[in-house]
Design a protein around this motif. Sequence first.
Motif, PDB file in Angstrom:
ATOM      1  N   PHE A   8       0.854  -1.259  -0.082  1.00 15.57           N
ATOM      2  CA  PHE A   8      -0.142   0.082  -0.087  1.00 15.57           C
ATOM      3  C   PHE A   8       0.787   1.174  -0.097  1.00 15.57           C
ATOM      4  O   PHE A   8       1.641   1.344   0.747  1.00 15.57           O
ATOM      5  CB  PHE A   8      -0.822  -0.027   1.211  1.00 15.57           C
ATOM      6  N   ALA A   9       0.139   2.509  -0.383  1.00 13.92           N
ATOM      7  CA  ALA A   9       0.773   3.596  -0.511  1.00 13.92           C
ATOM      8  C   ALA A   9       0.523   4.198   0.516  1.00 13.92           C
ATOM      9  O   ALA A   9      -0.771   4.365   0.929  1.00 13.92           O
ATOM     10  CB  ALA A   9       0.602   4.467  -2.015  1.00 13.92           C
ATOM     11  N   LEU A  10       1.414   5.407   1.012  1.00 10.95           N
ATOM     12  CA  LEU A  10       0.873   6.105   2.303  1.00 10.95           C
ATOM     13  C   LEU A  10       1.226   7.456   2.293  1.00 10.95           C
ATOM     14  O   LEU A  10       2.315   7.936   1.579  1.00 10.95           O
ATOM     15  CB  LEU A  10       1.667   5.193   3.330  1.00 10.95           C
ATOM     16  N   CYS A  11       0.477   8.249   2.849  1.00  4.89           N
ATOM     17  CA  CYS A  11       1.081   9.708   2.958  1.00  4.89           C
ATOM     18  C   CYS A  11       0.975  10.027   4.392  1.00  4.89           C
ATOM     19  O   CYS A  11      -0.133   9.905   5.091  1.00  4.89           O
ATOM     20  CB  CYS A  11       0.076  10.464   2.199  1.00  4.89           C
ATOM     21  N   PHE A  12       1.914  11.018   4.960  1.00  7.35           N
ATOM     22  CA  PHE A  12       1.787  11.473   6.320  1.00  7.35           C
ATOM     23  C   PHE A  12       2.699  12.516   7.151  1.00  7.35           C
ATOM     24  O   PHE A  12       3.525  12.930   6.482  1.00  7.35           O
ATOM     25  CB  PHE A  12       2.198   9.984   7.074  1.00  7.35           C
ATOM     26  N   ILE A  13       2.245  13.107   8.275  1.00  8.39           N
ATOM     27  CA  ILE A  13       2.909  14.262   8.898  1.00  8.39           C
ATOM     28  C   ILE A  13       3.762  13.952  10.162  1.00  8.39           C
ATOM     29  O   ILE A  13       3.329  13.271  10.922  1.00  8.39           O
ATOM     30  CB  ILE A  13       2.337  15.477   9.100  1.00  8.39           C
ATOM     31  N   ALA A  14       4.303  14.642  10.521  1.00 10.60           N
ATOM     32  CA  ALA A  14       4.499  14.408  11.871  1.00 10.60           C
ATOM     33  C   ALA A  14       4.616  15.519  12.778  1.00 10.60           C
ATOM     34  O   ALA A  14       5.403  16.367  12.270  1.00 10.60           O
ATOM     35  CB  ALA A  14       5.748  13.446  12.355  1.00 10.60           C
ATOM     36  N   LEU A  15       3.977  16.046  13.372  1.00  9.60           N
ATOM     37  CA  LEU A  15       3.852  16.690  14.369  1.00  9.60           C
ATOM     38  C   LEU A  15       5.146  16.767  15.022  1.00  9.60           C
ATOM     39  O   LEU A  15       5.333  17.475  15.777  1.00  9.60           O
ATOM     40  CB  LEU A  15       3.018  16.597  15.485  1.00  9.60           C
ATOM     41  N   SER A  16       5.908  15.719  14.917  1.00  8.48           N
ATOM     42  CA  SER A  16       7.139  15.737  15.656  1.00  8.48           C
ATOM     43  C   SER A  16       8.163  15.191  15.049  1.00  8.48           C
ATOM     44  O   SER A  16       9.302  15.367  14.993  1.00  8.48           O
ATOM     45  CB  SER A  16       6.938  14.660  16.744  1.00  8.48           C
ATOM     46  N   PHE A  17       8.536  14.230  14.330  1.00  9.01           N
ATOM     47  CA  PHE A  17       9.964  13.994  14.429  1.00  9.01           C
ATOM     48  C   PHE A  17      10.479  13.945  12.833  1.00  9.01           C
ATOM     49  O   PHE A  17      10.856  12.701  12.928  1.00  9.01           O
ATOM     50  CB  PHE A  17      10.276  13.059  15.221  1.00  9.01           C
ATOM     51  N   ASP A 154       0.353  12.197  -9.978  1.00  9.75           N
ATOM     52  CA  ASP A 154       1.415  11.043 -10.127  1.00  9.75           C
ATOM     53  C   ASP A 154       1.186  10.228  -8.836  1.00  9.75           C
ATOM     54  O   ASP A 154       1.029  10.681  -7.819  1.00  9.75           O
ATOM     55  CB  ASP A 154       2.424  11.457 -10.504  1.00  9.75           C
ATOM     56  N   VAL A 155       1.872   9.212  -8.917  1.00  5.10           N
ATOM     57  CA  VAL A 155       2.036   8.340  -7.865  1.00  5.10           C
ATOM     58  C   VAL A 155       3.353   8.536  -7.181  1.00  5.10           C
ATOM     59  O   VAL A 155       4.361   8.640  -7.809  1.00  5.10           O
ATOM     60  CB  VAL A 155       1.885   6.721  -8.451  1.00  5.10           C
ATOM     61  N   VAL A 156       3.298   8.350  -5.738  1.00  7.07           N
ATOM     62  CA  VAL A 156       4.340   8.492  -5.003  1.00  7.07           C
ATOM     63  C   VAL A 156       4.618   7.237  -4.232  1.00  7.07           C
ATOM     64  O   VAL A 156       3.625   6.957  -3.721  1.00  7.07           O
ATOM     65  CB  VAL A 156       4.328   9.872  -4.082  1.00  7.07           C
ATOM     66  N   GLY A 157       5.817   6.668  -3.994  1.00  9.61           N
ATOM     67  CA  GLY A 157       6.046   5.265  -3.410  1.00  9.61           C
ATOM     68  C   GLY A 157       6.859   5.814  -2.061  1.00  9.61           C
ATOM     69  O   GLY A 157       7.641   6.674  -2.208  1.00  9.61           O
ATOM     70  N   LEU A 158       6.401   5.270  -0.850  1.00  3.36           N
ATOM     71  CA  LEU A 158       7.261   5.301   0.231  1.00  3.36           C
ATOM     72  C   LEU A 158       7.701   3.848   0.808  1.00  3.36           C
ATOM     73  O   LEU A 158       7.030   3.179   0.865  1.00  3.36           O
ATOM     74  CB  LEU A 158       6.678   5.898   1.189  1.00  3.36           C
TER      75      LEU A 158
END
Length: 355
Positions: A8-17, A154-158
Motif C-alpha cells: 500500500f501507498a501512504l502519506c503522512f506528517i509528523a507533528l514531531s519528528f 502522479d503516484v508517489v511510493g514510500l
Amino acid sequence: MKKLINIFALCFIALSFIACQEDDEFTFIASPEQTADFTFTNSLAENYSLSPLVANNPAERFVWNEANFDVQTPISYQLESSTTENGTFSEVPGIGSISVTNQAVTIGNMITLANEAGLDNDPDTEAPNTGTLYFRVRAYVGSDAANVVEQFSDVVGLNIELIENTVEEVDLSTTWGVVGDATIYGWDAPDVPMWKTDLSGVDDQKYVAYTTLTDGEIKFRENEDWGNNYGGSDGNLVAGGDNIAVTAGTYKINIDLNELTYSMEEYSWGIVGDATPNGWDGPDVQLYYNGENNTWMAENVTLTDGEIKFRLNNDWGTNFGGSEGNLANGGDNIAVTAGTYTIIVDFENGTYTIE
C-alpha cells in the motif's frame, strides 16, 4: 532482513519528528499542462520505521497545490493508496474527503495499510516486514465523491519497515483522559490518554498524562464520555466543575481522584547533541511517552555522525548519557553514526536502544 515487497501507498506528517527532502512532481491527468510540486512539510527518510508502540503519532503529511479545472468551483480531495504502483487505488481508510490541500497520516494508518498488504512485524512468520506503499491524490468537483469530473496526481511510493516490539509491556493504561480545546484533539474524542503512576497497580486513583497543549482549556473525563468528568481551579478537582485554563507548553499532568487534586508542570524529555538537527543548544528532538511499556520514544529521527544525550526540559540540570545501551545520570556522550533511527529510552530500568 525479510524480502522487500510492494505494498500500500501512504502519506503522512509528523507533528514531531522528521525534516524536508526533495519534492516530487504532481501532475493532474485531466489537465496535462497543469503541473505542481508535491511538497512534504517534513523531510522524508529513505525508509519509514513503524512501531505499534507509537501508533497515534504522525508519520508524514502530504501537501499539494490546488487542482485546476479551468472553472470556479469547490474542489474536494481524497488520498488514495495501492499495493502496486500501477494497481487499483482506493481511498486510505479513516481519512475521508477534504477541501484543503494537505493530509496527515499516522503511524497507525500506515501499519494498517501494511498489514492489509501482507506485511508483518512478527519474526516467527514468513511474511515480510518491509515494502513500498504507493499513494496518489484524487481531485474532483464539488462534494459528491461519485462525481466523475476528476483529476489524479502522479503516484508517489514510500518505503516502510514494520518494527518488532521488543520492549516488555507493562500496560499502565486507564479509562481516563484529558480533553479540551487546548489538546491536540479538541473537545471531541480521542482524549489524551492518562496512565497509572503506580507501577505495582495498587493505587489506581492517581493518573498522569504527558502532552503538549496550546492556550485554551481542559477537563478530565472517563471513557471519553461526559458522564464522569472533573474540572476545577487552583489545583482542586470538582466533579463536573469548570474548565481549567492552561497556557501553551509541554506538560506532565497529575490527577489524584482520592484527594481530588491536580497539578501541572512543564515536562519534556528530548535528544540533544551535535548529531541532531539543532546541535547542543537545542531545542531538543522530543521524546514521546508510552504507558504500554513505560518508555520514552522517538521514531524516524535523522542523525548525522556525532554524539547525543538525553535531557529534561531542554536544560542540562537533568541529563543522561551512557554507553552500550546503559544510561548514566550525567554520563558520557553517546556516539552515533549518520542514519535514521528509532530511539527508545527506559529511565525506569536505565537502558536505551538506538536502531
